[in-house]
Design a protein around this motif. Sequence first.
Motif, PDB file in Angstrom:
ATOM      1  N   THR A 103       0.856  -1.183   0.000  1.00  0.00           N
ATOM      2  CA  THR A 103       0.000   0.000   0.000  1.00  0.00           C
ATOM      3  C   THR A 103       0.888   1.227   0.000  1.00  0.00           C
ATOM      4  O   THR A 103       1.753   1.377   0.857  1.00  0.00           O
ATOM      5  N   MET A 104       0.675   2.078  -0.993  1.00  0.00           N
ATOM      6  CA  MET A 104       1.378   3.349  -1.078  1.00  0.00           C
ATOM      7  C   MET A 104       0.467   4.405  -0.458  1.00  0.00           C
ATOM      8  O   MET A 104      -0.724   4.486  -0.797  1.00  0.00           O
ATOM      9  N   THR A 105       1.001   5.209   0.454  1.00  0.00           N
ATOM     10  CA  THR A 105       0.227   6.260   1.098  1.00  0.00           C
ATOM     11  C   THR A 105       0.859   7.610   0.762  1.00  0.00           C
ATOM     12  O   THR A 105       2.058   7.801   0.974  1.00  0.00           O
ATOM     13  N   LEU A 106       0.035   8.501   0.232  1.00  0.00           N
ATOM     14  CA  LEU A 106       0.505   9.836  -0.122  1.00  0.00           C
ATOM     15  C   LEU A 106       0.719  10.671   1.136  1.00  0.00           C
ATOM     16  O   LEU A 106       0.196  10.344   2.200  1.00  0.00           O
ATOM     17  N   PRO A 107       1.465  11.775   1.024  1.00  0.00           N
ATOM     18  CA  PRO A 107       1.696  12.638   2.187  1.00  0.00           C
ATOM     19  C   PRO A 107       0.408  13.115   2.865  1.00  0.00           C
ATOM     20  O   PRO A 107       0.380  13.330   4.069  1.00  0.00           O
ATOM     21  N   ASP A 108      -0.700  13.241   2.099  1.00  0.00           N
ATOM     22  CA  ASP A 108      -1.960  13.696   2.702  1.00  0.00           C
ATOM     23  C   ASP A 108      -2.741  12.553   3.359  1.00  0.00           C
ATOM     24  O   ASP A 108      -3.849  12.745   3.842  1.00  0.00           O
ATOM     25  N   GLY A 109      -2.169  11.338   3.349  1.00  0.00           N
ATOM     26  CA  GLY A 109      -2.805  10.190   3.984  1.00  0.00           C
ATOM     27  C   GLY A 109      -3.637   9.333   3.053  1.00  0.00           C
ATOM     28  O   GLY A 109      -4.191   8.309   3.466  1.00  0.00           O
ATOM     29  N   THR A 110      -3.753   9.693   1.791  1.00  0.00           N
ATOM     30  CA  THR A 110      -4.537   8.924   0.830  1.00  0.00           C
ATOM     31  C   THR A 110      -3.835   7.605   0.517  1.00  0.00           C
ATOM     32  O   THR A 110      -2.704   7.608   0.037  1.00  0.00           O
ATOM     33  N   PRO A 111      -4.495   6.465   0.774  1.00  0.00           N
ATOM     34  CA  PRO A 111      -3.887   5.170   0.479  1.00  0.00           C
ATOM     35  C   PRO A 111      -4.170   4.721  -0.957  1.00  0.00           C
ATOM     36  O   PRO A 111      -5.246   4.970  -1.491  1.00  0.00           O
ATOM     37  N   PHE A 112      -3.187   4.092  -1.560  1.00  0.00           N
ATOM     38  CA  PHE A 112      -3.330   3.499  -2.882  1.00  0.00           C
ATOM     39  C   PHE A 112      -2.815   2.068  -2.828  1.00  0.00           C
ATOM     40  O   PHE A 112      -1.602   1.848  -2.774  1.00  0.00           O
ATOM     41  N   PRO A 113      -3.720   1.066  -2.841  1.00  0.00           N
ATOM     42  CA  PRO A 113      -3.247  -0.314  -2.956  1.00  0.00           C
ATOM     43  C   PRO A 113      -2.417  -0.450  -4.232  1.00  0.00           C
ATOM     44  O   PRO A 113      -2.735   0.164  -5.258  1.00  0.00           O
ATOM     45  N   HIS A 114      -1.380  -1.232  -4.165  1.00  0.00           N
ATOM     46  CA  HIS A 114      -0.367  -1.287  -5.216  1.00  0.00           C
ATOM     47  C   HIS A 114      -0.003  -2.741  -5.476  1.00  0.00           C
ATOM     48  O   HIS A 114       0.092  -3.537  -4.541  1.00  0.00           O
ATOM     49  N   ARG A 115       0.173  -3.093  -6.727  1.00  0.00           N
ATOM     50  CA  ARG A 115       0.730  -4.402  -7.103  1.00  0.00           C
ATOM     51  C   ARG A 115       1.847  -4.168  -8.099  1.00  0.00           C
ATOM     52  O   ARG A 115       1.743  -3.317  -8.976  1.00  0.00           O
ATOM     53  N   TYR A 116       2.885  -4.960  -7.956  1.00  0.00           N
ATOM     54  CA  TYR A 116       4.051  -4.842  -8.829  1.00  0.00           C
ATOM     55  C   TYR A 116       4.516  -6.249  -9.164  1.00  0.00           C
ATOM     56  O   TYR A 116       4.683  -7.089  -8.271  1.00  0.00           O
ATOM     57  N   GLY A 117       4.689  -6.525 -10.439  1.00  0.00           N
ATOM     58  CA  GLY A 117       5.150  -7.851 -10.851  1.00  0.00           C
ATOM     59  C   GLY A 117       6.035  -7.769 -12.071  1.00  0.00           C
ATOM     60  O   GLY A 117       5.911  -6.841 -12.879  1.00  0.00           O
ATOM     61  N   CYS A 118       6.934  -8.738 -12.182  1.00  0.00           N
ATOM     62  CA  CYS A 118       7.838  -8.801 -13.334  1.00  0.00           C
ATOM     63  C   CYS A 118       7.819 -10.205 -13.920  1.00  0.00           C
ATOM     64  O   CYS A 118       7.784 -11.201 -13.191  1.00  0.00           O
TER      65      CYS A 118
END
Length: 155
Positions: A103-118
């Motif tokens: 989960t990536m969280t912006l400085p304002d507290g907004t969360p963004f679920p994140h997936r990364y694959g190669c």
Amino acid sequence: MDERLDSDGVVCGQPMPMLDRRLVAVARVFGTPADTEPGEFVEVYQQTVVYASEAMASESVRRLFDLLEACDQDVEEGQVTDGHTATDLPAGLDAPGRAVTATMTLPDGTPFPHRYGCLHHDRVIQCVAVWSRSATNTATWFEKAIVATGKGLRA
């Protein structure tokens, strides 16, 4: 649209094994329009790296995901990404690879679920990152993107 890498090449305080900028062939960013509702927002990023050998490509993926899976928290320009957890790739991919969720969280507290694959095939590695405002949307878009990427690698 081709984009320059926006990363500083460091993840979790260590150099990213895959981001030898001399080897990056293409990096693309696809995002929803600015007026899109927050629940519909999605960003898909794809990067292609070509290595001198298949062994180097395979080792790079291994090192990168070992680093990500051991990472408690990554901070870059005020964004905090944490909760790196190994996740399965969709069934039916003919290319080997690895993926993580976080989960990536912006400085304002907004969360963004994140997936990364190669995925990798011979000397080529293609990575996909997806962010959205919902874990479900992120998972759905990640599956679509990684399956399309896998098909492209086999072609």
